[in-house]
Design an enzyme around this catalytic site. Structure first.
Site, short mmCIF file in Angstrom:
data_model
loop_
_atom_site.label_atom_id
_atom_site.label_comp_id
_atom_site.label_asym_id
_atom_site.label_seq_id
_atom_site.Cartn_x
_atom_site.Cartn_y
_atom_site.Cartn_z
N PHE A 111 0.82 -1.22 0.00
CA PHE A 111 0.00 0.00 0.00
C PHE A 111 0.85 1.27 0.00
O PHE A 111 0.38 2.33 -0.41
CB PHE A 111 -0.96 -0.01 1.20
CG PHE A 111 -0.36 0.39 2.51
CD1 PHE A 111 -0.51 1.67 3.01
CD2 PHE A 111 0.32 -0.54 3.29
CE1 PHE A 111 0.03 2.04 4.24
CE2 PHE A 111 0.85 -0.18 4.52
CZ PHE A 111 0.71 1.11 4.99
N LYS A 112 2.10 1.18 0.42
CA LYS A 112 2.95 2.37 0.46
C LYS A 112 3.14 2.97 -0.94
O LYS A 112 3.40 4.17 -1.07
CB LYS A 112 4.31 2.02 1.07
CG LYS A 112 4.25 1.27 2.40
CD LYS A 112 3.70 2.11 3.51
CE LYS A 112 3.57 1.34 4.82
NZ LYS A 112 4.82 1.06 5.48
N ASP A 113 3.00 2.15 -1.98
CA ASP A 113 3.16 2.66 -3.34
C ASP A 113 2.13 3.74 -3.67
O ASP A 113 2.41 4.66 -4.45
CB ASP A 113 3.02 1.54 -4.37
CG ASP A 113 4.20 0.59 -4.38
OD1 ASP A 113 5.34 1.05 -4.23
OD2 ASP A 113 3.96 -0.63 -4.56
N LEU A 116 3.73 6.84 -2.12
CA LEU A 116 5.13 7.14 -2.43
C LEU A 116 5.40 7.36 -3.90
O LEU A 116 6.31 8.12 -4.26
CB LEU A 116 6.04 6.06 -1.85
CG LEU A 116 6.19 6.18 -0.33
CD1 LEU A 116 6.81 4.93 0.26
CD2 LEU A 116 7.02 7.40 0.04
N THR A 144 7.68 0.34 3.49
CA THR A 144 7.99 1.73 3.15
C THR A 144 9.30 1.84 2.39
O THR A 144 9.42 2.59 1.43
CB THR A 144 8.05 2.60 4.42
OG1 THR A 144 6.76 2.70 5.00
CG2 THR A 144 8.56 4.00 4.12
#
Length: 465
Positions: A111-113, A116, A144
């Site tokens: 989910f960090k994509d 980011l 992350t």
């Protein structure tokens, strides 16, 4: 839009400066001076929009003064054009009320994509106008780091130094970081926990000599721009399940509190969120804080859900600030006390305010495995351990029967193949877009978890301001 620090004494900044700064100069975290509020009609108007158009509608107030709508849309199209699913964050139904929102279709399968990929483009856009070089320093409990490295590798005017706890991330997570050999990427495995890594990052920001030499910033959820991007998918999911006429609950596997705080922001903006369920593993500081007011850090216990093996949740400070009347001086005192003793009690206002929206649950390893097995046998879905913790909490949450519950599916199950196979008997495979991950060369340093070792390593390799 102007931003203020949770600790009250840092200067107010606009969005561009907040994005490049990361942590506030007084050690606090930036939040908007006021929350933009959507009307019922404005929320209803999000129905049928693409993810990119939803993102522009939700984020444009936050970036006002730094980007216009056309510039924001251009960046969102570039960021989300790299995702493997046309919906970017598709919803899947598990039974009559349980849903998954898949947040792992980006390039590093987590989910960090979602945030980011956009943050990397924001850095590039803002730095292009400045004669300065950015030193990004981050701590990761797994996802992350790989997402930030993918977003920043090879970008001009940026060096990235990513700390991870040695031996406490999965092999896929480690390799996604350490096989990126771009000259501006530096991986550091520290001999300690994620909390040790996070403390070192914050200490480097707060050290006057170091921060005067290098323009340091953060890519983890300390950085407001990351949280801003995560607010979008709460709106995107809710309008597809009946909002604004129908409230929706969300269950969020939680470590550093950033992902679930984005849901709180969505609620403050007017989205009808019935409940935010904070799902923790045995590292349950957030469950204890929300259920009894006890925010006391213990010893980190390694688990099959390493991204949640955290005892100090940095984003919790943002919630405490908002719930206590935004009194930065009082919160600074409260946080200084916690930083010296690693223990504090929430005030009555903080505890009662949180109870209006948040619920929490501690999920043991057996319950996590059972949730994985249930999703596989009853819905044909393979879940990673973190998502399974969220689903376990969702299935036993006290939420009205007519309210759908969306569990945030935070990582592709193949990132945690051993744990998934133990619970389901199925070994998930990495998608083709990951390619030859296990055949690539790795490059990283192993350092003791000390300030001098880490800052010395960075100082030898980073480009000064």
């Amino acid at each position: 839009m102007q931003y203020v620090s949770t600790r009250g004494s840092a200067p107010r900044l606009g969005f561009e400066d907040v994005t490049l700064a990361g942590l506030a100069a007084d050690g606090g975290l930036y939040v908007p001076e006021q929350w933009p509020v959507f009307s019922t009609a404005e929320i209803a108007a999000l129905r049928g929009l693409s993810y990119v158009d939803t993102a522009v509608a939700v984020m444009k107030s936050f970036v006002a003064g730094a980007l216009d709508d056309a510039e924001l849309k251009e960046l969102c199209e570039a960021a989300y054009g790299r995702f493997a699913h046309a919906a970017v964050v598709p919803l899947k139904q598990l039974d009559h009320r349980q849903w998954l929102m898949e947040l792992f279709h980006g390039p590093t399968l987590a989910f960090k994509d979602v945030a980011l990929q956009l943050l990397g483009l924001l850095f590039e856009r803002f730095l292009a106008k400045r004669d300065t070089h950015l030193t990004v320093i981050g701590a990761t409990s797994g996802d992350t780091g790989s997402a930030a490295i993918d977003a920043l590798a090879g970008r001009a005017k940026v060096d990235i130094f990513m700390l991870h706890p040695k031996g406490r991330v999965s092999e896929v997570q480690r390799r996604q970081m350490t096989t990126v050999l771009a000259p501006n990427v530096h991986n550091i495995a520290i001999e300690g926990s994620f909390d040790d890594a996070q403390a070192l990052v914050k200490a480097s920001f707060g050290d006057a000599a170091f921060s005067s030499r290098f323009k340091v910033t953060a890519v983890n959820s300390i950085n407001w721009a990351r949280l801003m991007a995560q607010v979008v998918y709460y709106f995107y999911a809710a309008v597809r399940l009946g909002a604004p006429e129908r409230p929706v609950a969300f269950s969020v596997p939680t470590g550093n509190f950033g992902d679930v705080f984005a849901g709180y922001v969505a609620a403050r903006m007017g989205l009808p969120v019935a409940r935010l369920i904070v799902a923790t593993n045995v590292n349950d500081i957030l469950h204890r804080a929300l259920s009894s007011g006890d925010y006391s850090a213990g010893t980190v216990t390694p688990t099959a859900a390493p991204s949640m093996d955290i005892q100090v949740s940095s984003n919790f400070e943002r919630l405490l600030f908002d719930l206590a009347g935004r009194d930065g001086v009082a919160l600074a005192d409260q946080m200084r006390g916690f930083e010296s003793t690693r223990a504090m009690r929430l005030t009555n206002a903080q505890q009662q305010g949180a109870a209006q929206l948040f619920a929490s649950d501690r999920i043991e390893a057996g319950d996590m495995a059972q949730a994985m097995a249930w999703a596989c046998s009853h819905a044909g879905e393979i879940l990673d351990p973190h998502t399974a913790i969220g689903l376990a909490a969702a299935r036993r949450a006290d939420v009205p029967a007519d309210v759908p519950i969306v569990t945030l599916a935070t990582a592709h199950p193949a990132k945690f193949g051993d744990a998934v196979e133990r619970s389901t008997g199925i070994r998930p495979t990495l998608p083709p877009r990951v390619g030859d991950l296990f055949d690539r060369e790795e490059r990283y340093a192993v350092l003791p978890a000390t300030f001098d070792a880490v800052t010395g390593y960075i100082a030898e390799r980073a480009t000064p301001r």
